[in-house]
Design a protein around this motif. Structure first.
Motif, short mmCIF file in Angstrom:
data_model
loop_
_atom_site.label_atom_id
_atom_site.label_comp_id
_atom_site.label_asym_id
_atom_site.label_seq_id
_atom_site.Cartn_x
_atom_site.Cartn_y
_atom_site.Cartn_z
N PRO A 198 65.07 71.59 31.91
CA PRO A 198 65.03 70.30 32.61
C PRO A 198 63.86 70.15 33.56
CG PRO A 198 66.83 71.66 33.45
CD PRO A 198 66.26 72.38 32.26
N ASP A 199 63.31 71.23 34.06
CA ASP A 199 62.17 71.11 34.97
C ASP A 199 60.96 70.48 34.31
OD1 ASP A 199 63.61 72.16 37.06
OD2 ASP A 199 62.78 74.18 36.87
N ALA A 200 60.89 70.55 32.98
CA ALA A 200 59.76 69.97 32.26
C ALA A 200 59.74 68.45 32.40
CB ALA A 200 59.81 70.37 30.79
N LEU A 201 60.87 67.86 32.71
CA LEU A 201 60.93 66.41 32.88
C LEU A 201 60.55 65.96 34.29
CD1 LEU A 201 64.19 65.62 30.91
CD2 LEU A 201 61.88 64.92 30.33
N ARG A 202 60.36 66.91 35.19
CA ARG A 202 60.09 66.57 36.58
C ARG A 202 58.86 65.68 36.75
NH1 ARG A 202 60.49 71.38 39.33
NH2 ARG A 202 62.61 70.89 39.86
N GLU A 203 57.72 66.08 36.15
CA GLU A 203 56.49 65.28 36.29
C GLU A 203 56.67 63.89 35.71
OE1 GLU A 203 52.62 66.85 35.27
OE2 GLU A 203 53.37 68.88 35.59
N ALA A 204 57.32 63.81 34.55
CA ALA A 204 57.54 62.51 33.92
C ALA A 204 58.45 61.65 34.80
CB ALA A 204 58.14 62.69 32.54
N PHE A 254 58.00 48.87 42.68
CA PHE A 254 57.65 47.49 42.37
C PHE A 254 58.86 46.71 41.86
CE2 PHE A 254 53.81 50.07 41.64
CZ PHE A 254 53.04 49.56 42.66
N GLU A 255 59.56 47.27 40.90
CA GLU A 255 60.76 46.65 40.34
C GLU A 255 61.49 47.69 39.51
OE1 GLU A 255 59.76 44.38 36.38
OE2 GLU A 255 58.34 43.77 37.93
N ALA A 256 62.70 47.39 39.17
CA ALA A 256 63.47 48.33 38.35
C ALA A 256 62.78 48.50 37.00
CB ALA A 256 64.88 47.81 38.16
N VAL A 257 62.73 49.74 36.53
CA VAL A 257 62.10 50.04 35.26
C VAL A 257 63.07 49.66 34.14
CG1 VAL A 257 61.19 51.87 33.78
CG2 VAL A 257 60.73 51.92 36.24
N ASN A 258 62.60 48.79 33.25
CA ASN A 258 63.37 48.42 32.08
C ASN A 258 63.07 49.47 31.02
OD1 ASN A 258 64.15 47.39 29.57
ND2 ASN A 258 63.84 45.27 30.22
N LEU A 259 64.01 50.40 30.84
CA LEU A 259 63.76 51.54 29.95
C LEU A 259 63.60 51.12 28.50
CD1 LEU A 259 66.04 54.28 31.51
CD2 LEU A 259 63.58 53.96 31.79
N ASP A 260 64.28 50.07 28.07
CA ASP A 260 64.10 49.59 26.69
C ASP A 260 62.68 49.08 26.50
OD1 ASP A 260 66.69 50.21 25.88
OD2 ASP A 260 67.45 48.26 26.53
N ALA A 261 62.20 48.31 27.45
CA ALA A 261 60.82 47.80 27.36
C ALA A 261 59.83 48.95 27.46
CB ALA A 261 60.57 46.77 28.47
N MET A 296 57.49 58.08 36.49
CA MET A 296 58.25 56.86 36.25
C MET A 296 58.82 56.29 37.55
SD MET A 296 60.07 57.67 32.59
CE MET A 296 61.44 56.66 32.98
N GLN A 297 59.21 57.16 38.48
CA GLN A 297 59.78 56.69 39.74
C GLN A 297 58.75 55.94 40.57
OE1 GLN A 297 61.60 60.04 41.69
NE2 GLN A 297 63.20 60.21 40.15
N SER A 298 57.48 56.24 40.37
CA SER A 298 56.45 55.54 41.14
C SER A 298 56.44 54.05 40.81
CB SER A 298 55.07 56.15 40.88
OG SER A 298 54.64 55.93 39.56
N PHE A 299 56.94 53.67 39.64
CA PHE A 299 57.04 52.27 39.29
C PHE A 299 58.24 51.60 39.94
CE2 PHE A 299 54.44 54.05 35.94
CZ PHE A 299 53.41 53.13 35.88
#
Length: 110
Positions: free
Chosen positions: A73-79, A89-96, A83-86
């Motif tokens: 699971p640590d491999a997902l940390r950078e990703a 601004f607004e909630a991230v629409n994961l489907d989009a 993603m959290q940096s977005f």
């Protein structure tokens, strides 16, 4: 950082690989057990596992005659941080976001 993010997101871009990661949330699994729910060959599953391992999302270990897969699971940390940096601004629409990634990956030439 960009190359590793590209590798992680490319690995996550496939629904079979995402399902494998979800399965590994529960516990380590033998490769044959990972392959059971899928209607594809063991060789095809092995290719998916290789992509996940190359992205650092899973590790594989041989125990006796059986190859086991473990979620990293640590491999997902950078990703996740990227993603959290977005989120500021607004909630991230994961489907989009998934559609965007698919269009980017399908438009890439090797």
């Amino acid at each position: 950082m960009a190359a590793s993010l590209d590798t992680v997101f490319a690995a996550l871009g496939d629904p079979t690989r995402r399902q494998i990661l979800s399965m590994l949330l529960e516990d380590d699994m033998a490769v044959t057990d990972v392959a059971d729910p899928f209607e594809m060959s063991l060789a095809a599953i092995s290719k998916h596992l290789t992509i996940l391992a190359n992205a650092g999302l899973i590790s594989q270990e041989k125990r006796g005659r059986v190859k086991w897969c473990k979620l990293e699971p640590d491999a997902l940390r950078e990703a996740s941080i990227w993603m959290q940096s977005f989120g500021q601004f607004e909630a991230v629409n994961l489907d989009a976001f998934e559609r965007f990634l698919e269009s980017e990956l399908n438009g890439k030439t090797d």
